[in-house]
Design a protein around this motif. Structure first.
Motif, short mmCIF file in Angstrom:
data_model
loop_
_atom_site.label_atom_id
_atom_site.label_comp_id
_atom_site.label_asym_id
_atom_site.label_seq_id
_atom_site.Cartn_x
_atom_site.Cartn_y
_atom_site.Cartn_z
N GLN A 37 0.84 -1.19 0.00
CA GLN A 37 0.00 0.00 0.00
C GLN A 37 0.88 1.25 0.00
O GLN A 37 1.59 1.51 0.97
CB GLN A 37 -0.95 0.01 1.21
N GLY A 40 -1.81 6.87 0.56
CA GLY A 40 -3.07 7.34 0.01
C GLY A 40 -3.71 6.44 -1.03
O GLY A 40 -4.73 6.82 -1.62
N GLN A 41 -3.11 5.27 -1.24
CA GLN A 41 -3.63 4.36 -2.26
C GLN A 41 -4.29 3.14 -1.62
O GLN A 41 -4.21 2.93 -0.41
CB GLN A 41 -2.49 3.91 -3.18
N GLY A 42 -4.92 2.34 -2.49
CA GLY A 42 -5.53 1.10 -2.02
C GLY A 42 -4.49 0.01 -1.86
O GLY A 42 -3.29 0.22 -2.06
N LEU A 43 -4.93 -1.17 -1.49
CA LEU A 43 -4.03 -2.30 -1.30
C LEU A 43 -3.78 -2.99 -2.63
O LEU A 43 -4.71 -3.38 -3.33
CB LEU A 43 -4.63 -3.32 -0.33
#
Lengths: 117, 112
Positions: A37, A40-43
């Motif tokens: 991750q 500020g991003q998704g997994l």
């Protein structure tokens, strides 16, 4: 402990060095995942181990990334010749079941924050 | 690629009920639908899981229509501490594996 344990919690390394991240899943859990991750991003899915089957490596971003799981328990994610874009939090999760099946609840570790200078 | 589609973000106010809908048109017959919550600097944590109809626990309710192509997570009377990213997951069978892949999730912001 009863939860998923990851180490180190923080790792700062220089570009070009190799790093190893460790995950100790909950005892008895057959499934183990590595996700990444960025801030500020998704997994981002990296790799999935299920029992003694061959792992699903389809999410590994390059051949610099590899992972193994010894004895169906502890897993190590290795990143060779680290690059700055490898900087992220690496999360490990384990579960009793398969994928979307019942019992497939994921239990996450606290993550390993990798910073590549 | 994730097998689910959710709104990117939602805003609400304290005390309101929040409903987040997820589309999973290609859900497999045996798959359950699971929702996770993630706070900053933490790994996701399980909220609720269901197969069909309605499931309720102390945190949320999950509504699943008969065709199971979507699901709705309902958070009653949200508070500021419910501000988080919410992910909906179903199994991903690509490559012959049954694994869990996260989408972008829904960023819920609860305002005073």
């Amino acid at each position: 402990g009863a939860g998923v344990s990851q180490s180190p919690s923080n790792k700062v390394t220089e570009k070009g060095k190799d790093v190893e991240l460790r995950c100790d899943p909950i005892s008895g859990h057959t499934a183990l995942y590595w996700y990444r991750q960025s801030l500020g991003q998704g997994l981002e899915f990296l790799i999935y181990f299920q029992g003694n089957s061959a792992p699903d490596k389809s999410g590994l971003p390059s051949d610099r990334f590899s992972a193994e799981r010894t004895g169906g328990s502890v897993s190590t994610l290795t990143i060779q010749r680290t690059q700055q874009e490898d900087s992220a939090v690496y999360l490990c999760a384990s579960s009793l079941g398969r994928g979307g099946a019942v019992g497939g609840e994921l239990f996450f570790g606290e993550g390993s924050r990798l910073t590549v200078l | 690629l994730a097998k689910t589609t959710q709104p990117i973000s939602m805003d609400s106010y304290e005390g309101q009920e929040v409903n987040i809908t997820c589309s999973h048109n290609n859900i497999a017959t045996n798959d359950y639908i699971t929702w996770y919550q993630q706070f900053p600097s933490q790994g996701p944590r399980f909220i609720i899981q269901g197969y069909k109809t309605k499931v309720t626990n102390e945190v949320a309710s999950l509504f699943i229509p008969a065709d199971r192509k979507s699901s709705t997570l309902s958070l009653p009377r949200v508070s500021l501490s419910d501000t988080a990213v919410y992910y909906c997951l179903v199994g991903d069978y690509a490559g012959g594996y049954n694994k869990l892949i996260f989408g972008a999730g829904t960023r819920l912001a609860v305002h005073p």
